[in-house]
Design a protein around this motif. Structure first.
Motif, PDB file in Angstrom:
ATOM      1  N   VAL A  94       0.840  -1.193   0.000  1.00 15.60           N
ATOM      2  CA  VAL A  94       0.000   0.000   0.000  1.00 15.60           C
ATOM      3  C   VAL A  94       0.879   1.248   0.000  1.00 15.60           C
ATOM      4  N   LYS A  95       0.628   2.132  -0.952  1.00 16.31           N
ATOM      5  CA  LYS A  95       1.375   3.386  -1.050  1.00 16.31           C
ATOM      6  C   LYS A  95       0.392   4.536  -1.032  1.00 16.31           C
ATOM      7  N   VAL A  96       0.762   5.621  -0.333  1.00 14.62           N
ATOM      8  CA  VAL A  96      -0.094   6.803  -0.249  1.00 14.62           C
ATOM      9  C   VAL A  96       0.734   8.037  -0.557  1.00 14.62           C
ATOM     10  N   ASP A  97       0.192   8.895  -1.406  1.00 11.97           N
ATOM     11  CA  ASP A  97       0.877  10.134  -1.776  1.00 11.97           C
ATOM     12  C   ASP A  97      -0.105  11.290  -1.643  1.00 11.97           C
ATOM     13  N   ILE A  98       0.226  12.265  -0.812  1.00 11.70           N
ATOM     14  CA  ILE A  98      -0.609  13.460  -0.675  1.00 11.70           C
ATOM     15  C   ILE A  98      -0.071  14.508  -1.635  1.00 11.70           C
ATOM     16  N   LEU A  99      -0.837  14.826  -2.653  1.00 13.93           N
ATOM     17  CA  LEU A  99      -0.384  15.747  -3.689  1.00 13.93           C
ATOM     18  C   LEU A  99      -0.553  17.212  -3.301  1.00 13.93           C
ATOM     19  N   LEU A 209       3.237   0.444  15.613  1.00 13.55           N
ATOM     20  CA  LEU A 209       1.976  -0.258  15.376  1.00 13.55           C
ATOM     21  C   LEU A 209       2.189  -1.511  14.535  1.00 13.55           C
ATOM     22  N   VAL A 210       3.069  -1.408  13.543  1.00 14.05           N
ATOM     23  CA  VAL A 210       3.405  -2.589  12.742  1.00 14.05           C
ATOM     24  C   VAL A 210       3.994  -3.674  13.638  1.00 14.05           C
ATOM     25  N   GLU A 211       4.909  -3.272  14.506  1.00 16.39           N
ATOM     26  CA  GLU A 211       5.557  -4.214  15.424  1.00 16.39           C
ATOM     27  C   GLU A 211       4.535  -4.903  16.323  1.00 16.39           C
ATOM     28  N   ASP A 274      -2.249 -12.336   4.819  1.00 12.59           N
ATOM     29  CA  ASP A 274      -2.257 -11.306   3.779  1.00 12.59           C
ATOM     30  C   ASP A 274      -1.950  -9.934   4.362  1.00 12.59           C
ATOM     31  N   SER A 275      -2.545  -9.631   5.508  1.00 10.66           N
ATOM     32  CA  SER A 275      -2.291  -8.350   6.162  1.00 10.66           C
ATOM     33  C   SER A 275      -0.842  -8.258   6.625  1.00 10.66           C
ATOM     34  N   LEU A 276      -0.313  -9.361   7.163  1.00  9.06           N
ATOM     35  CA  LEU A 276       1.080  -9.357   7.620  1.00  9.06           C
ATOM     36  C   LEU A 276       2.042  -9.150   6.462  1.00  9.06           C
ATOM     37  N   ALA A 277       1.729  -9.706   5.302  1.00 10.33           N
ATOM     38  CA  ALA A 277       2.574  -9.507   4.120  1.00 10.33           C
ATOM     39  C   ALA A 277       2.581  -8.034   3.717  1.00 10.33           C
ATOM     40  N   GLN A 278       1.411  -7.389   3.804  1.00 10.09           N
ATOM     41  CA  GLN A 278       1.334  -5.957   3.502  1.00 10.09           C
ATOM     42  C   GLN A 278       2.131  -5.141   4.527  1.00 10.09           C
ATOM     43  N   LEU A 279       2.073  -5.568   5.787  1.00 10.03           N
ATOM     44  CA  LEU A 279       2.795  -4.864   6.851  1.00 10.03           C
ATOM     45  C   LEU A 279       4.306  -4.956   6.665  1.00 10.03           C
ATOM     46  N   ASP A 280       4.791  -6.077   6.141  1.00 10.20           N
ATOM     47  CA  ASP A 280       6.221  -6.210   5.872  1.00 10.20           C
ATOM     48  C   ASP A 280       6.685  -5.132   4.893  1.00 10.20           C
ATOM     49  N   LYS A 281       5.888  -4.901   3.851  1.00 10.86           N
ATOM     50  CA  LYS A 281       6.210  -3.849   2.877  1.00 10.86           C
ATOM     51  C   LYS A 281       6.194  -2.484   3.548  1.00 10.86           C
ATOM     52  N   LEU A 282       5.223  -2.295   4.405  1.00 10.51           N
ATOM     53  CA  LEU A 282       5.071  -1.030   5.109  1.00 10.51           C
ATOM     54  C   LEU A 282       6.258  -0.763   6.024  1.00 10.51           C
ATOM     55  N   SER A 283       6.701  -1.792   6.714  1.00  9.63           N
ATOM     56  CA  SER A 283       7.832  -1.665   7.631  1.00  9.63           C
ATOM     57  C   SER A 283       9.085  -1.194   6.894  1.00  9.63           C
ATOM     58  N   ASP A 284       9.309  -1.726   5.713  1.00 12.03           N
ATOM     59  CA  ASP A 284      10.469  -1.309   4.917  1.00 12.03           C
ATOM     60  C   ASP A 284      10.404   0.178   4.600  1.00 12.03           C
ATOM     61  N   SER A 285       9.223   0.658   4.214  1.00  8.55           N
ATOM     62  CA  SER A 285       9.096   2.072   3.847  1.00  8.55           C
ATOM     63  C   SER A 285       9.263   2.977   5.061  1.00  8.55           C
ATOM     64  N   PHE A 286       8.746   2.555   6.223  1.00  6.84           N
ATOM     65  CA  PHE A 286       8.903   3.354   7.438  1.00  6.84           C
ATOM     66  C   PHE A 286      10.369   3.441   7.846  1.00  6.84           C
TER      67      PHE A 286
END
Length: 331
Positions: A94-99, A209-211, A274-286
């Motif tokens: 999941v990616k979010v960009d505030i323009l 929160l991810v942790e 599935d949610s945990l897999a998404q969180l792994d991606k999120l953790s990298d970005s954080f």
């Protein structure tokens, strides 16, 4: 609650890679707030560089706010929120960009990510914009409406928990930023440096929160049952310590996070694979965000990050070592 969302143009990938997603979504879906007048709708489309012919358009109204977020009067005249979401290939996260950050006054892009995953949103790029100043709390509504407009049902219980998570994150992060600024007043940071420090602290809370979610899921996997209240309190406090936030939170903040964590494990799907897999991606970005900001802040950045890298896995490993020791005594 005056907000604007959009679903970005679909990626130009091969039919072999994206056939199912393209057939399901077709054109990008724009969800406009019901209170926008025709001029504001046109301005919103312009912010994203699309015309009405480029996208499928839906409307988010007051009833949607009540349905997905669990609050509001149902009044359509307060709904200025609008959206553009790009469905990505599986595994993209999941990616979010505030323009238009000048018009989104309260919520950061990173603060939307955890709640979106809590609500069951996966593999999507979400672009946020507004033609008027808005706080941003109701921003999630348009994303959910876009997914359901494309046949992907959003669990209302998860969506309401996601909104609670967003509200809690905002409240606790405000306390952290305030207390950290007071404790670090002698650092004499410039206004720009202080903004970077504030963003880093907010990001570390997002990572916390991810942790918490990952540790709850791990404990359930090992024990085959939900964590006890004592387990949850330990997981929350260890996560705060791991990301160097313990000195900046109040007991009330900790209690809010414990209450949220207990709801994570009692709400179907929040801690699934599935949610945990998404969180792994999120953790990298954080982690990348914190490292970037810390580098830009020089010596204070090192202090801000502290022993963050050294602490990775420390508490969970210590807890596992203790359990292994006692298990060994009785085997």
């Amino acid at each position: 609650m005056l907000l604007t969302f959009f679903i970005g143009p679909a990626k130009n990938t091969s039919a072999a890679e994206d056939a199912v997603i393209n057939e399901r979504w077709g054109k990008p879906t724009v969800v406009l707030g019901s209170a926008l007048n025709s001029t504001q709708r046109a301005e919103t489309l312009e912010k994203f560089g699309v015309s009405a012919d480029d996208v499928n358009i839906d409307i988010a109204n007051g009833a949607d706010l009540v349905k997905y977020l669990g609050y509001g009067s149902g009044d359509d005249n307060v709904m200025f929120s609008s959206v553009m979401v790009t469905r990505e290939n599986e595994g993209q996260g999941v990616k979010v960009d505030i323009l238009t950050p000048e018009n989104i006054t309260l919520i950061t892009a990173d603060q939307y990510k955890n709640p979106l995953i809590t609500a069951g949103i996966t593999d999507a790029t979400i672009k946020v914009a507004s033609v008027v100043k808005v706080t941003g709390e109701s921003a999630l509504t348009g994303v959910y409406k876009a997914f359901e407009a494309n046949g992907e049902k959003v669990d209302e219980n998860r969506a309401k928990l996601a909104q609670e998570e967003l509200d809690t994150t905002q409240s606790v992060s405000d306390t952290i930023v305030k207390n950290a600024a007071e404790k670090n007043a002698n650092e004499n940071l410039t206004e720009q440096e202080q903004e970077k420090a504030d963003e880093a602290y907010r990001t570390q809370l997002n990572q916390t929160l991810v942790e918490i979610k990952q540790e709850l899921a791990d404990l359930r996997e090992k024990q085959g049952e939900l964590a006890t209240k004592a387990d949850v309190e330990k997981i929350v406090n260890d996560a705060l310590a791991k990301y160097n936030l313990s000195d900046y939170v109040s007991n009330e903040d900790v209690n809010k996070l414990v209450s949220l964590a207990e709801k994570y494990q009692k709400t179907d799907g929040v801690l699934d694979k599935d949610s945990l897999a998404q969180l792994d991606k999120l953790s990298d970005s954080f982690n990348k965000t914190v490292n970037k900001l810390s580098d830009e802040l020089g010596s204070f950045g090192e202090k801000l990050k502290g022993t963050l890298n050294d602490n990775q896995g420390f508490f969970s490993n210590l807890w596992q070592s203790i359990k292994d020791f006692f298990n060994g005594l009785f085997n």
